[in-house]
Scaffold this active site. Structure first.
Site, PDB file in Angstrom:
ATOM      1  N   LYS A  83     -19.206   7.773  12.404  1.00 21.79           N
ATOM      2  CA  LYS A  83     -19.680   8.027  13.763  1.00 21.79           C
ATOM      3  C   LYS A  83     -21.143   8.459  13.779  1.00 21.79           C
ATOM      4  O   LYS A  83     -21.935   7.986  14.579  1.00 21.79           O
ATOM      5  CB  LYS A  83     -18.845   9.127  14.442  1.00 21.79           C
ATOM      6  CG  LYS A  83     -17.379   8.798  14.613  1.00 21.79           C
ATOM      7  CD  LYS A  83     -16.670   9.859  15.445  1.00 21.79           C
ATOM      8  CE  LYS A  83     -16.704  11.247  14.833  1.00 21.79           C
ATOM      9  NZ  LYS A  83     -15.944  11.356  13.561  1.00 21.79           N
ATOM     10  N   ARG A 125     -12.336  16.486  21.656  1.00 20.42           N
ATOM     11  CA  ARG A 125     -11.317  16.468  20.605  1.00 20.42           C
ATOM     12  C   ARG A 125      -9.913  16.693  21.137  1.00 20.42           C
ATOM     13  O   ARG A 125      -8.948  16.544  20.407  1.00 20.42           O
ATOM     14  CB  ARG A 125     -11.598  17.577  19.576  1.00 20.42           C
ATOM     15  CG  ARG A 125     -12.684  17.253  18.586  1.00 20.42           C
ATOM     16  CD  ARG A 125     -12.789  18.402  17.611  1.00 20.42           C
ATOM     17  NE  ARG A 125     -14.122  18.498  17.042  1.00 20.42           N
ATOM     18  CZ  ARG A 125     -14.505  17.881  15.940  1.00 20.42           C
ATOM     19  NH1 ARG A 125     -13.675  17.132  15.288  1.00 20.42           N
ATOM     20  NH2 ARG A 125     -15.731  18.017  15.485  1.00 20.42           N
ATOM     21  N   ARG A 152     -18.437   9.742  -2.846  1.00 18.29           N
ATOM     22  CA  ARG A 152     -19.845   9.676  -2.435  1.00 18.29           C
ATOM     23  C   ARG A 152     -20.666  10.847  -2.956  1.00 18.29           C
ATOM     24  O   ARG A 152     -20.182  11.971  -3.079  1.00 18.29           O
ATOM     25  CB  ARG A 152     -19.969   9.563  -0.916  1.00 18.29           C
ATOM     26  CG  ARG A 152     -19.504  10.775  -0.164  1.00 18.29           C
ATOM     27  CD  ARG A 152     -19.545  10.517   1.345  1.00 18.29           C
ATOM     28  NE  ARG A 152     -19.088  11.684   2.076  1.00 18.29           N
ATOM     29  CZ  ARG A 152     -18.944  11.729   3.401  1.00 18.29           C
ATOM     30  NH1 ARG A 152     -19.219  10.682   4.140  1.00 18.29           N
ATOM     31  NH2 ARG A 152     -18.535  12.837   3.987  1.00 18.29           N
ATOM     32  N   ARG A 205     -20.909  16.972  -1.357  1.00 16.88           N
ATOM     33  CA  ARG A 205     -20.462  17.965  -0.380  1.00 16.88           C
ATOM     34  C   ARG A 205     -19.155  18.569  -0.875  1.00 16.88           C
ATOM     35  O   ARG A 205     -18.260  17.857  -1.308  1.00 16.88           O
ATOM     36  CB  ARG A 205     -20.215  17.300   0.970  1.00 16.88           C
ATOM     37  CG  ARG A 205     -21.473  16.798   1.623  1.00 16.88           C
ATOM     38  CD  ARG A 205     -21.171  16.505   3.079  1.00 16.88           C
ATOM     39  NE  ARG A 205     -21.797  15.275   3.512  1.00 16.88           N
ATOM     40  CZ  ARG A 205     -21.496  14.651   4.647  1.00 16.88           C
ATOM     41  NH1 ARG A 205     -20.556  15.134   5.429  1.00 16.88           N
ATOM     42  NH2 ARG A 205     -22.115  13.554   4.990  1.00 16.88           N
ATOM     43  N   ARG A 226      -7.924  16.418   7.629  1.00 17.86           N
ATOM     44  CA  ARG A 226      -8.690  16.092   8.836  1.00 17.86           C
ATOM     45  C   ARG A 226      -8.135  14.868   9.543  1.00 17.86           C
ATOM     46  O   ARG A 226      -8.161  14.759  10.760  1.00 17.86           O
ATOM     47  CB  ARG A 226     -10.147  15.836   8.458  1.00 17.86           C
ATOM     48  CG  ARG A 226     -10.883  17.109   8.119  1.00 17.86           C
ATOM     49  CD  ARG A 226     -12.286  16.746   7.803  1.00 17.86           C
ATOM     50  NE  ARG A 226     -13.103  17.911   7.580  1.00 17.86           N
ATOM     51  CZ  ARG A 226     -14.317  17.859   7.061  1.00 17.86           C
ATOM     52  NH1 ARG A 226     -14.820  16.695   6.713  1.00 17.86           N
ATOM     53  NH2 ARG A 226     -15.014  18.943   6.887  1.00 17.86           N
TER      54      ARG A 226
END
Ligand SMILES: [Zn+2]
Length: 214
Positions: free
Chosen positions: A13, A88, A127, A161, A172
């Site tokens: 997004k 949300r 990643r 991260r 999530r």
């Protein structure tokens, strides 16, 4: 033009919102960013939010609504808005509709970036980025040409991260399915939902969005 980008964290997004901002001069209204900016600027809403967070409480929907309201007023009517990561919940969706209406705006498109959960786990857990120039890499799909050396700047420092792990991604995803996905039927009834394969190449996702917004 006012649009909502929906999809679980990692669906792309943010990347796509950035492209829309660059291409169409739209404004990205990310609630997290707006909250930090308001706290830093010490606006009335920012001060209220700061007090709430200092008490260790979650920022209420009312505060988020006030932030969006402020932002829309500053933006002016001619600038399109991209909502990314908001609403949300059904309650927030209802609030957003009211805020937009009070500014004479309507929601034009709700675009869901659809993902395959296993492929998303694969994408996110592999990643990493160059600590120096921010170039993106991936353990399985895009390693530097020379092991441990950034292709772009030659740095040997990389970072990951901390929440890019399978457990967090699946949690999530579950949260997205349980809370956010249920707001889609409301927009389906209005005939404004488009679904795009979020697992496609970034360029292809962008082309799909262009076609929807054209
Ligand atoms: Zn680099």
């Amino acid at each position: 033009m006012n649009i909502i980008l929906l999809g679980p964290p990692g669906a792309g997004k943010g990347t796509q919102a950035l492209r829309l901002v660059e291409q169409y001069g739209m404004r990205q209204l990310s609630t997290g960013d707006m909250l930090r900016a308001a706290v830093k600027a010490g606006t009335p809403v920012g001060l209220e939010a700061k007090a709430v967070m200092e008490r260790g409480e979650l920022v209420s929907d009312e505060i988020v609504s006030a932030l969006i309201d402020d932002e829309l007023r500053v933006m002016g009517a001619e600038t399109g808005a991209i909502f990314d990561g908001y609403p949300r919940t059904k309650q927030q969706a209802k609030s957003l509709e009211e805020i937009l209406a009070s500014h004479g705006r309507t929601l034009d498109h709700v675009i869901e970036l659809e993902v395959n959960e296993d492929a998303l786990v694969d994408r996110i857990t592999g990643r990493f980025t160059c600590a120096s120039c921010g170039a993106n890499y991936h353990d399985r799909h895009k390693l530097p040409a020379v092991d441990g050396v950034c292709d772009k700047c030659g740095s040997t420092e990389f970072k990951r991260r901390p929440d890019d792990n399978e457990e967090t991604v699946r949690m999530r995803m579950q949260e997205y399915r349980a809370k956010t996905a249920p707001i889609l039927p409301v927009y389906d009834e209005q005939g404004i939902v488009s679904r795009v394969d979020g697992m496609a190449r970034i360029e292809d996702v962008t082309s799909s969005l262009d076609a929807i917004l054209a």
